[in-house]
Motif scaffolding. Sequence first.
Motif, short mmCIF file in Angstrom:
data_model
loop_
_atom_site.label_atom_id
_atom_site.label_comp_id
_atom_site.label_asym_id
_atom_site.label_seq_id
_atom_site.Cartn_x
_atom_site.Cartn_y
_atom_site.Cartn_z
N VAL A 60 -9.63 -2.15 -0.83
CA VAL A 60 -9.73 -3.58 -0.55
C VAL A 60 -8.68 -4.35 -1.37
CG1 VAL A 60 -11.19 -5.63 -0.74
CG2 VAL A 60 -12.17 -3.46 0.02
N GLY A 61 -7.85 -5.12 -0.68
CA GLY A 61 -6.89 -5.98 -1.36
C GLY A 61 -5.62 -5.29 -1.83
N ALA A 62 -5.44 -4.01 -1.50
CA ALA A 62 -4.24 -3.30 -1.97
C ALA A 62 -2.97 -3.89 -1.36
CB ALA A 62 -4.36 -1.81 -1.64
N GLY A 63 -3.01 -4.18 -0.07
CA GLY A 63 -1.85 -4.78 0.58
C GLY A 63 -1.53 -6.17 0.06
N ASP A 64 -2.58 -6.94 -0.22
CA ASP A 64 -2.38 -8.28 -0.78
C ASP A 64 -1.77 -8.19 -2.18
OD1 ASP A 64 -3.69 -9.27 1.51
OD2 ASP A 64 -5.64 -9.07 0.53
N LEU A 89 -9.39 -6.55 -7.97
CA LEU A 89 -8.00 -6.26 -7.63
C LEU A 89 -7.31 -5.64 -8.84
CD1 LEU A 89 -7.30 -9.55 -5.65
CD2 LEU A 89 -7.90 -7.31 -4.72
N CYS A 90 -5.99 -5.62 -8.83
CA CYS A 90 -5.26 -4.95 -9.91
C CYS A 90 -5.42 -5.68 -11.24
CB CYS A 90 -3.78 -4.83 -9.54
SG CYS A 90 -2.93 -6.41 -9.29
N LYS A 91 -5.36 -4.91 -12.30
CA LYS A 91 -5.42 -5.46 -13.65
C LYS A 91 -4.06 -5.28 -14.32
CE LYS A 91 -10.34 -4.38 -14.05
NZ LYS A 91 -11.37 -3.59 -14.76
N LYS A 92 -3.66 -6.27 -15.06
CA LYS A 92 -2.32 -6.29 -15.64
C LYS A 92 -2.05 -5.05 -16.50
CE LYS A 92 0.95 -9.48 -17.79
NZ LYS A 92 1.13 -10.85 -18.34
N LYS A 93 -3.04 -4.63 -17.27
CA LYS A 93 -2.83 -3.47 -18.15
C LYS A 93 -2.56 -2.20 -17.35
CE LYS A 93 -7.80 -2.50 -18.69
NZ LYS A 93 -7.79 -1.22 -17.95
N ASP A 94 -3.23 -2.06 -16.20
CA ASP A 94 -3.00 -0.90 -15.34
C ASP A 94 -1.62 -0.97 -14.68
OD1 ASP A 94 -5.54 0.16 -15.86
OD2 ASP A 94 -6.44 -1.03 -14.25
N VAL A 95 -1.25 -2.18 -14.28
CA VAL A 95 0.06 -2.37 -13.63
C VAL A 95 1.18 -1.98 -14.59
CG1 VAL A 95 1.66 -4.08 -12.67
CG2 VAL A 95 -0.76 -4.15 -12.04
N LYS A 96 1.07 -2.39 -15.85
CA LYS A 96 2.10 -2.06 -16.84
C LYS A 96 2.26 -0.56 -17.00
CE LYS A 96 2.11 -6.21 -19.75
NZ LYS A 96 1.87 -6.72 -21.13
N LYS A 97 1.16 0.17 -17.00
CA LYS A 97 1.22 1.63 -17.13
C LYS A 97 1.88 2.27 -15.91
CE LYS A 97 -2.93 1.96 -20.03
NZ LYS A 97 -4.34 2.43 -20.08
N LEU A 98 1.52 1.78 -14.72
CA LEU A 98 2.01 2.38 -13.49
C LEU A 98 3.47 2.06 -13.20
CD1 LEU A 98 -1.04 1.92 -11.08
CD2 LEU A 98 -0.36 3.95 -12.35
N LEU A 99 3.97 0.96 -13.76
CA LEU A 99 5.38 0.60 -13.54
C LEU A 99 6.32 1.73 -13.93
CD1 LEU A 99 5.67 -3.15 -14.65
CD2 LEU A 99 6.36 -2.20 -12.45
N MET A 142 -0.73 -11.53 -12.96
CA MET A 142 0.58 -11.09 -13.41
C MET A 142 1.29 -12.15 -14.27
SD MET A 142 0.96 -8.00 -12.47
CE MET A 142 -0.81 -7.83 -12.69
N GLY A 143 0.63 -13.26 -14.51
CA GLY A 143 1.20 -14.28 -15.37
C GLY A 143 1.95 -15.36 -14.65
N GLY A 144 1.88 -15.37 -13.32
CA GLY A 144 2.56 -16.39 -12.53
C GLY A 144 1.65 -17.55 -12.19
N ASP A 195 -6.56 -13.77 -2.34
CA ASP A 195 -6.33 -12.57 -3.14
C ASP A 195 -4.90 -12.51 -3.68
OD1 ASP A 195 -8.87 -11.58 -3.06
OD2 ASP A 195 -8.50 -10.14 -1.43
N VAL A 196 -3.94 -12.93 -2.88
CA VAL A 196 -2.55 -12.97 -3.34
C VAL A 196 -2.43 -13.91 -4.54
CG1 VAL A 196 -0.19 -13.65 -2.76
CG2 VAL A 196 -1.54 -12.33 -1.12
N SER A 197 -3.06 -15.08 -4.45
CA SER A 197 -3.02 -16.03 -5.57
C SER A 197 -3.68 -15.45 -6.81
CB SER A 197 -3.71 -17.34 -5.18
OG SER A 197 -2.90 -18.10 -4.30
N ARG A 198 -4.78 -14.70 -6.61
CA ARG A 198 -5.45 -14.04 -7.75
C ARG A 198 -4.50 -13.11 -8.48
NH1 ARG A 198 -10.25 -13.59 -4.24
NH2 ARG A 198 -11.98 -14.62 -5.29
N VAL A 199 -3.79 -12.28 -7.71
CA VAL A 199 -2.92 -11.28 -8.32
C VAL A 199 -1.74 -11.94 -9.02
CG1 VAL A 199 -1.41 -9.31 -7.85
CG2 VAL A 199 -3.64 -9.47 -6.74
N ILE A 200 -1.16 -12.96 -8.41
CA ILE A 200 -0.04 -13.66 -9.04
C ILE A 200 -0.49 -14.25 -10.39
CG2 ILE A 200 1.47 -15.69 -8.87
CD1 ILE A 200 1.66 -15.08 -5.85
#
Length: 306
Positions: free
Chosen positions: A247-251, A287-297, A49-51, A41-46
Amino acid sequence: MIFTLTMNPSLDRYLYVDDLILDDTIRVKKVEEYAAGKGIDVSRVIREMGGTSVAICPLGGDNGIKIEFLLDNERVLYSAVRIKKETRMNIIVQSLKGQYRMSLPGASLTRFEYELIMDMIKAVPRSGDTLIASGSLPEGLLPSAYFEIVKLCKDMGLRVYVDTDSENLKEAVKASPFGIKPNIYELSRLIGKDLKKDEVGEAVKEISEKYGITDVLVTLGKDGAIAYVDKKLYKMEPIEVEVKSSVGAGDSFLAGFVHKRDNSIEDALKLAMACGSASVMNEGTTLCKKKDVKKLLKEVVIERIS
């Protein structure tokens, strides 16, 4: 480069039904399969996020092959160590009344297979890379395996983070990883007492100083997070979002932090909080979506306490 290590992955099979009725035929409306594991899951999120991240994990049997196909379809890079026995499976029955989780017995890992995983760690990452070791251990391995993994990574010049629980975490911290990411309950078990929210700050300082851990990140659920990084204490206020699944929030939190760790501490903590919060906005295993992350930042509030 960031690598993740999932020692005990699983194939999660979700069965969607209306209701569970005793002694009656139950029609399954939908079946979904998911390559599960905290490091995965950590690899998925990275990646989201473009990593770039590579997930290292042992995989065996038909379930292992399915996990490889699922990761391929998600374009998650991985380096699999093939093992003889079948990778474990979890069956999750989702009804209109709630969720029922059945964890099937997992195969034990042999000493030879464990040494193959250690050889993979020696061969793939390079000095200066980061490795995130997450989750439980399979049958056949003692908690001391986490100590050995952390020590190997440090000897190789890797920056190693650990996200696990109970005896596994207690063994891991003895080897002084660069960072850990428990939640408040896991931190309580590490400390040996039930912690209240206002006690977490002192607890993370204690853990950092006792074990020589640079980054101690603690997620507090609806109460935000606390981080002790480079001997500075930070508090992150919770972001108000509609919670659909934790699910997966901590990851996601850990992935966001490590992804930006070399930029600035504040940037890393903001992204961590945004990723963790964005993750709970989605149902099921999404898990998280990049568009949502950008808004929440824009909504992340960080306070340096000391």
